[in-house]
Design a protein around this motif. Structure first.
Motif, PDB file in Angstrom:
ATOM      1  N   VAL A   1      18.335  28.133 -40.296  1.00  0.00           N
ATOM      2  CA  VAL A   1      17.676  27.541 -39.125  1.00  0.00           C
ATOM      3  C   VAL A   1      17.122  28.655 -38.250  1.00  0.00           C
ATOM      4  O   VAL A   1      17.843  29.569 -37.847  1.00  0.00           O
ATOM      5  CB  VAL A   1      18.656  26.669 -38.312  1.00  0.00           C
ATOM      6  CG1 VAL A   1      17.918  26.021 -37.128  1.00  0.00           C
ATOM      7  CG2 VAL A   1      19.286  25.597 -39.197  1.00  0.00           C
ATOM      8  N   HIS A   2      15.830  28.566 -37.956  1.00  0.00           N
ATOM      9  CA  HIS A   2      15.176  29.511 -37.050  1.00  0.00           C
ATOM     10  C   HIS A   2      14.897  28.791 -35.733  1.00  0.00           C
ATOM     11  O   HIS A   2      14.242  27.751 -35.719  1.00  0.00           O
ATOM     12  CB  HIS A   2      13.869  30.004 -37.669  1.00  0.00           C
ATOM     13  CG  HIS A   2      13.103  30.965 -36.809  1.00  0.00           C
ATOM     14  ND1 HIS A   2      13.320  32.318 -36.828  1.00  0.00           N
ATOM     15  CD2 HIS A   2      12.129  30.754 -35.898  1.00  0.00           C
ATOM     16  CE1 HIS A   2      12.510  32.899 -35.961  1.00  0.00           C
ATOM     17  NE2 HIS A   2      11.773  31.971 -35.382  1.00  0.00           N
ATOM     18  N   ILE A   3      15.423  29.327 -34.635  1.00  0.00           N
ATOM     19  CA  ILE A   3      15.249  28.700 -33.331  1.00  0.00           C
ATOM     20  C   ILE A   3      13.953  29.204 -32.684  1.00  0.00           C
ATOM     21  O   ILE A   3      13.745  30.413 -32.547  1.00  0.00           O
ATOM     22  CB  ILE A   3      16.443  29.007 -32.405  1.00  0.00           C
ATOM     23  CG1 ILE A   3      17.720  28.370 -32.966  1.00  0.00           C
ATOM     24  CG2 ILE A   3      16.183  28.484 -31.000  1.00  0.00           C
ATOM     25  CD1 ILE A   3      17.697  26.858 -33.013  1.00  0.00           C
ATOM     26  N   ASP A   4      13.083  28.263 -32.278  1.00  0.00           N
ATOM     27  CA  ASP A   4      11.824  28.596 -31.613  1.00  0.00           C
ATOM     28  C   ASP A   4      11.817  28.089 -30.179  1.00  0.00           C
ATOM     29  O   ASP A   4      12.182  26.933 -29.927  1.00  0.00           O
ATOM     30  CB  ASP A   4      10.646  27.955 -32.354  1.00  0.00           C
ATOM     31  CG  ASP A   4      10.256  28.722 -33.600  1.00  0.00           C
ATOM     32  OD1 ASP A   4      10.581  29.921 -33.683  1.00  0.00           O
ATOM     33  OD2 ASP A   4       9.622  28.123 -34.489  1.00  0.00           O
ATOM     34  N   PRO A   5      11.355  28.913 -29.219  1.00  0.00           N
ATOM     35  CA  PRO A   5      11.229  28.437 -27.843  1.00  0.00           C
ATOM     36  C   PRO A   5       9.945  27.643 -27.625  1.00  0.00           C
ATOM     37  O   PRO A   5       9.795  26.949 -26.614  1.00  0.00           O
ATOM     38  CB  PRO A   5      11.216  29.736 -27.032  1.00  0.00           C
ATOM     39  CG  PRO A   5      10.610  30.730 -27.961  1.00  0.00           C
ATOM     40  CD  PRO A   5      11.080  30.345 -29.343  1.00  0.00           C
TER      41      PRO A   5
END
Length: 384
Positions: free
Chosen positions: A290-294
């Motif tokens: 999982v890559h967290i994006d703002p």
């Protein structure tokens, strides 16, 4: 829920157990059918016996590949060895196609040579019937293990047993027809068996190739994956969802959009919940990144050219050098949003209680000082 170690052990046991039992049964069946076919004068039964012999080789292939595939990650295989199952499935499919070609070639040659056609004996009927019953039982037994441990390799081997059972049905019909006076039926039955074997071999091989080229989940299954991710609290949206199959399992990676001002630890917690829920709700998925994006990378390209903390702090120190109150700051948080940096400045509570302190004026002066620097966008100040 089984731990990965327990699941691997159960999978290894299932592969070993079914392969050993299947190999023993196939050895006996192949010997019985070939001997009965030779002495009972049935070309179709001999072909069926050769098919059972190919099952024996496939069981050995399953045993070797299954043991290798069950090994965990190592230095050379950081993602584990599961693809060994996929390669073995492909080889199994090719083996079936090769066996089918050989059976069909010999049978068609006999069809054009009437003198070479055989007249089966009653013994061959009993051998074919015994093969049907044993192989059908072996199919269901192996398939049960395949479903339990979610193994495409075991499922492929189960269908290999089923093709042998169905081919024995065709052989039974061919033998009975030939004994009834239809001289060509035994050879025709052998050709039909070959076509059936080739079909299964093609399907298994094609599925394995799709795995090796990283084919993802089907559209409907992807929809379930997206719904599962969006059900996690804190997830605003998702994009760049990718999946790939390996040995009956699925690996997924996804970019998850969250509130751009959440803390690193909260973003990490959201990613952990996404991973856990996917593994719990989607049976095939065993590996999740999982890559967290703002913010949405498709709308706002990642701000890779912006300075990191050390350089950004140096720039702020220069820009705010004429504002004495800036030196009282306790902490600065940077938010990389929409191609610029938003700055949060934390001051001690005493700073806003001091006589003559003006929080609104301080924020305006700090913001005015960074106006001409394209790196920074806005300033927020907090006391506490």
């Amino acid at each position: 829920m089984l731990t990965p170690k327990d699941a691997s052990a159960e999978r290894r046991h299932a592969v070993t157990h079914t392969a050993v039992v299947g190999a023993a049964i196939n050895l006996v069946l192949s010997v019985v059918k070939i001997i009965a076919g030779v002495f009972g004068h049935s070309q179709a039964l001999v072909a069926d016996g050769i098919h059972s012999l190919s099952d024996l080789f496939s069981d050995l292939l399953v045993l070797l590949a299954g043991r290798r595939a069950s090994q965990g990650p190592d230095h050379d295989h950081p993602y584990g060895h599961a693809r060994y199952e996929t390669v073995a499935t492909l080889l199994l499919g090719l083996l079936l196609i090769a066996v089918a070609f050989g059976i069909a070639w010999d049978s068609i040659e006999r069809l054009f040579q009437p003198a070479a056609l055989l007249q089966p004996e009653p013994l061959t009927l009993l051998a074919a019937l015994a093969s049907i019953l044993v192989k059908e039982w072996l199919y269901w037994w192996t398939l049960g293990y395949a479903k339990r441990v979610k193994s495409d390799l075991l499922r492929a081997n189960a269908w290999h047993h089923r093709t042998d059972a169905v081919s024995s049905v065709v052989v039974l019909v061919g033998i009975a027809g030939t004994m009834a006076g239809l001289a060509y039926l035994d050879a025709i039955a052998a050709v039909v068996v070959a076509i059936m074997i080739a079909k299964i071999g093609w399907e298994l091989g094609w599925e394995a190739i799709n795995e090796l080229v990283d084919t993802g989940l089907e559209t409907e299954r992807l929809k379930e994956v997206k719904e599962t991710i969006r059900s996690v609290g804190g997830v605003r949206d998702i994009h760049m969802l990718r999946t790939r199959r390996y040995a009956g399992l699925v690996s997924a990676d996804v970019h998850v959009l969250v509130d751009p001002l959440v803390s690193v630890s909260e973003g990490h917690m959201i990613s952990l919940l996404v991973e856990h829920r996917l593994k719990r709700e989607i049976d095939e998925i065993t590996d999740v990144t999982v890559h967290i994006d703002p913010e949405d990378d498709d709308r706002f390209p990642p701000p890779v050219g912006l300075p990191l903390r050390a350089e950004a702090m140096a720039r702020l120190a220069s820009l705010w050098s004429a504002i004495p109150e800036a030196n009282e700051r306790e902490r600065i948080v940077f938010h990389y949003i929409r191609g610029q940096i938003d700055v949060e400045v934390y001051f001690p509570l005493a700073a806003c209680r001091r006589q003559g302190a003006d929080a609104v004026s301080l924020r305006e002066r700090l913001a005015a000082a960074i106006t001409d620097d394209p790196v920074f966008r806005d300033v927020r100040i907090l006391f506490g």
